[in-house]
Design a protein around this motif. Structure first.
Motif, short mmCIF file in Angstrom:
data_model
loop_
_atom_site.label_atom_id
_atom_site.label_comp_id
_atom_site.label_asym_id
_atom_site.label_seq_id
_atom_site.Cartn_x
_atom_site.Cartn_y
_atom_site.Cartn_z
N ASN A 139 44.88 -10.14 -51.05
CA ASN A 139 45.71 -10.82 -50.06
C ASN A 139 46.48 -9.83 -49.20
O ASN A 139 46.67 -10.02 -48.00
N GLU A 140 46.95 -8.77 -49.83
CA GLU A 140 47.66 -7.77 -49.05
C GLU A 140 46.74 -7.11 -48.04
O GLU A 140 47.13 -6.77 -46.93
N ALA A 141 45.48 -6.91 -48.46
CA ALA A 141 44.51 -6.32 -47.53
C ALA A 141 44.28 -7.25 -46.33
O ALA A 141 44.19 -6.79 -45.18
N LEU A 142 44.18 -8.54 -46.61
CA LEU A 142 44.02 -9.48 -45.49
C LEU A 142 45.25 -9.49 -44.60
O LEU A 142 45.15 -9.58 -43.37
N ALA A 143 46.44 -9.43 -45.22
CA ALA A 143 47.67 -9.41 -44.41
C ALA A 143 47.70 -8.18 -43.53
O ALA A 143 48.11 -8.23 -42.36
N THR A 144 47.30 -7.06 -44.08
CA THR A 144 47.28 -5.83 -43.28
C THR A 144 46.27 -5.95 -42.14
O THR A 144 46.51 -5.49 -41.02
N PHE A 145 45.15 -6.59 -42.43
CA PHE A 145 44.12 -6.77 -41.40
C PHE A 145 44.63 -7.60 -40.23
O PHE A 145 44.47 -7.24 -39.06
N PHE A 146 45.28 -8.72 -40.55
CA PHE A 146 45.78 -9.59 -39.47
C PHE A 146 46.96 -8.95 -38.76
O PHE A 146 47.15 -9.15 -37.55
N ALA A 147 47.79 -8.16 -39.48
CA ALA A 147 48.88 -7.45 -38.80
C ALA A 147 48.32 -6.44 -37.82
O ALA A 147 48.86 -6.24 -36.72
N GLY A 148 47.23 -5.79 -38.21
CA GLY A 148 46.60 -4.87 -37.27
C GLY A 148 46.06 -5.58 -36.04
O GLY A 148 46.11 -5.05 -34.92
N LEU A 149 45.52 -6.76 -36.25
CA LEU A 149 45.04 -7.52 -35.09
C LEU A 149 46.18 -7.87 -34.15
O LEU A 149 46.03 -7.84 -32.91
N LYS A 194 51.00 -15.54 -46.14
CA LYS A 194 52.26 -15.20 -46.80
C LYS A 194 52.79 -16.36 -47.63
O LYS A 194 53.33 -16.17 -48.73
N ASP A 195 52.67 -17.55 -47.11
CA ASP A 195 53.10 -18.72 -47.89
C ASP A 195 52.24 -18.87 -49.15
O ASP A 195 52.74 -19.21 -50.23
N ARG A 196 50.99 -18.61 -49.00
CA ARG A 196 50.10 -18.71 -50.17
C ARG A 196 50.45 -17.66 -51.22
O ARG A 196 50.45 -17.94 -52.43
N GLU A 197 50.79 -16.46 -50.74
CA GLU A 197 51.15 -15.39 -51.68
C GLU A 197 52.48 -15.67 -52.37
O GLU A 197 52.66 -15.38 -53.58
N ALA A 198 53.44 -16.28 -51.62
CA ALA A 198 54.75 -16.56 -52.21
C ALA A 198 54.69 -17.70 -53.21
O ALA A 198 55.44 -17.71 -54.21
N ASN A 199 53.84 -18.67 -52.98
CA ASN A 199 53.76 -19.83 -53.85
C ASN A 199 52.84 -19.61 -55.05
O ASN A 199 52.80 -20.45 -55.95
N ARG A 200 52.10 -18.53 -55.05
CA ARG A 200 51.17 -18.30 -56.16
C ARG A 200 51.93 -17.77 -57.38
O ARG A 200 52.77 -16.89 -57.27
N THR A 201 51.62 -18.29 -58.61
CA THR A 201 52.20 -17.82 -59.89
C THR A 201 51.15 -16.99 -60.61
O THR A 201 49.99 -17.44 -60.78
#
Length: 544
Positions: free
Chosen positions: A521-531, A497-504
């Protein structure tokens, strides 16, 4: 013709008589020579025969008995060590079980000639079953050469009189069971012993023992020798170093130490015994007293002197003491009452000893409680133990008295198994309710509703953050293994999430949406949220 024949027969008879006398005279001379040599050899053998002395050591522990023997085996300060003798080699000491034994050779000042051999018989338990082991040691031949030593320890001075009563109570029935000849020898032995030590100043003679300078027969005073055992007695109070400890840490005063000394002297005066205090390092006065009591020639230049002033160096020789000398130490001591009460304690002890012996008991009176059953409420031992008290026991009694004053119960009644488990279950239930913010366990949501959506919680503001923190604190961090590496899901999700927020975003390389309308990145976030959700489910389904 007849005269010639008669003259010839007379000469023949004379010759025959002379021939018969010659062998008889030679036989007499030979017999006389043999008798002379036999007497000379017997006298030399008797002169070389070692005096046998026996010391019966009663009381203490195996370690304290070894300390006593080390003090006796130590060399005299006046002895000269030879270069050709291994004086460091000591005989073995076997005193772990029942009746122990060891020996010691007493050498002269030059350490060349053996003056006497001491046999030590060691016993630590005054039980009736062990008394029979001492009986073979007491016969008409050995009784004049036997000394009884009773060990006491200053680590427990409040049981001095009780221990003395137990040992004397064991010895008296044993000595009374000896045969008539042995009893006669004991009477003669006590008479000789009593007369040897009385009258005049005590000093060592060449033949050993105390020899009075003025042979004056002094009549016995009150309370002297009226409970004689028939065998000389010596009481050794070990570890006199503990006296200073009792003074500094437990607040003992001089009146307490004087009371102990006066009680011991009064009791031993009735038996004609001696008393000595010895430190942990040993004392040469102990050697002097024991050797003099056994009639062994002295190895010391200085005479043994009595000492009742120094509280840790007390020496009271046999028959030196009297009621008057005991009263002088401190006024107010009832010497008459203690002397009369001790005789009653001995009679009660003999009754307890006979009861334990008839029942075939294998334990000492201290272990089977005989001393508690036969203690007189106002007897000498009860009075002594009320005056000289155990500091640790007094501390425990003071705590109990204080708790009773405060209506506190020291005794705790144990609960049954089911009652205990019921209380623990109720306590666990209450603890879970407190940790759950006051919610009852029955109000906890079911399994599907306990699954937390991370995105939903983050969109609820502060209340969602609090709820997330509570859930995370309850279930702990969610970790999983990726290629052999432990990965923290929370940490990884935060980094993404920090990487996504800081990316331009870059115009020339605009992200291409995926088939599901999400970036990588959203797909990875969804993956880790599922974990994380899966970890929540596994922790909720695990047995508590």
């Amino acid at each position: 013709m007849y005269n010639n024949t008669r003259r010839v027969s007379t000469k023949a008879a004379a010759i025959s008589t002379t021939a018969d006398d010659v062998p008889s005279e030679s036989k007499d001379k030979e017999r006389a020579g043999k008798d002379m040599w036999s007497s000379m050899l017997d006298s030399v053998a008797s002169g070389k025969r070692l005096p046998e002395k026996s010391v019966i050591v009663l009381g203490g522990t195996s370690d304290s008995q070894r300390e006593l023997l080390d003090s006796i085996f130590s060399r005299s300060p006046n002895a000269r060590r030879p270069q050709d003798r291994n004086t460091n080699k000591l005989p073995p000491i076997a005193n772990q079980f029942a009746l122990g034994y060891t020996y010691h050779d007493v050498l002269d000042a030059e350490q060349e000639d053996v003056l006497a051999r001491l046999s030590f018989y060691l016993l630590t338990d005054p039980s009736p079953s062990f008394a029979a082991l001492l009986k073979p040691l007491l016969n008409p031949q050995t009784i004049p050469h036997v000394l009884v030593v009773i060990l006491l320890d200053w680590a427990r001075p409040w049981i001095f009189l009780r221990q003395l009563r137990d040992w004397v109570g064991m010895l008296r029935p044993l000595l009374a069971s000896l045969d008539f000849d042995a009893k006669e020898v004991m009477e003669e032995n006590m008479s000789t012993w009593r007369n040897r030590w009385r009258g005049g100043e005590m000093s060592f003679g060449g033949g050993g023992g105390f020899v009075p300078e003025h042979q004056i027969s002094i009549p016995l005073g009150p309370g002297e020798w009226d409970e004689a055992l028939g065998i000389p007695l010596c009481v050794v109070c070990q570890n006199a170093d503990q006296i200073d400890l009792l003074d500094k840490e437990h607040g003992w005063g001089e009146e307490d130490f004087d009371y102990v000394l006066q009680s011991l002297r009064t009791v031993l005066l009735k038996h004609g015994g001696s008393l000595i205090y010895t430190p942990s390092a040993g004392s040469t006065a102990l050697q002097q007293l024991l050797f003099a009591s056994l009639g062994i020639p002295s190895l010391f230049k200085d005479n043994l002197k009595h000492n009742v002033i120094d509280r840790d160096k007390v020496v009271v020789p046999p028959s030196w003491d009297s009621w008057g000398k005991i009263r002088i130490l401190r006024e107010g001591f009832d010497v008459e009452g203690v002397s009369a009460g001790w005789s009653g304690e001995l009679r009660d002890s003999e009754v307890a000893y006979r009861d334990g012996s008839s029942e075939g008991s294998d334990v000492s009176p201290v272990e089977n409680g005989l001393e508690e059953d036969h203690d007189r409420p106002n007897g000498v031992i009860a009075l002594y133990e009320n005056t000289i008290r155990d500091p640790q026991r007094d501390g425990a009694l003071a705590a109990i008295a204080l708790s009773q004053d405060q209506n506190e119960k020291i005794e705790v009644k144990g609960l049954g198994t089911q009652e205990f488990l019921a209380q623990q279950a109720e306590l666990l239930e209450r603890t879970k309710i407190e940790e759950g913010g006051g919610e009852d366990k029955k109000d906890i949501p079911s399994e599907p509703s306990r699954r937390v959506d991370y995105d939903a919680l983050t969109s609820q503001g502060d209340s969602g953050v609090k709820e997330e923190n509570r859930v995370n604190e309850h279930i702990g961090p969610v970790q999983f293994n990726m290629g052999g590496i432990q990965v923290d899901a929370d940490d990884m999700l935060k980094r993404l999430k920090d990487r996504e927020a800081n990316r331009t975003p870059e115009p020339e390389t605009a992200p291409v949406p995926s088939s599901e309308g999400k970036t990588q990145n959203e797909a990875l976030a969804t993956f880790f949220a599922g974990l994380m959700k899966r970890g929540n489910n596994s922790s909720n389904n695990s047995p508590k």
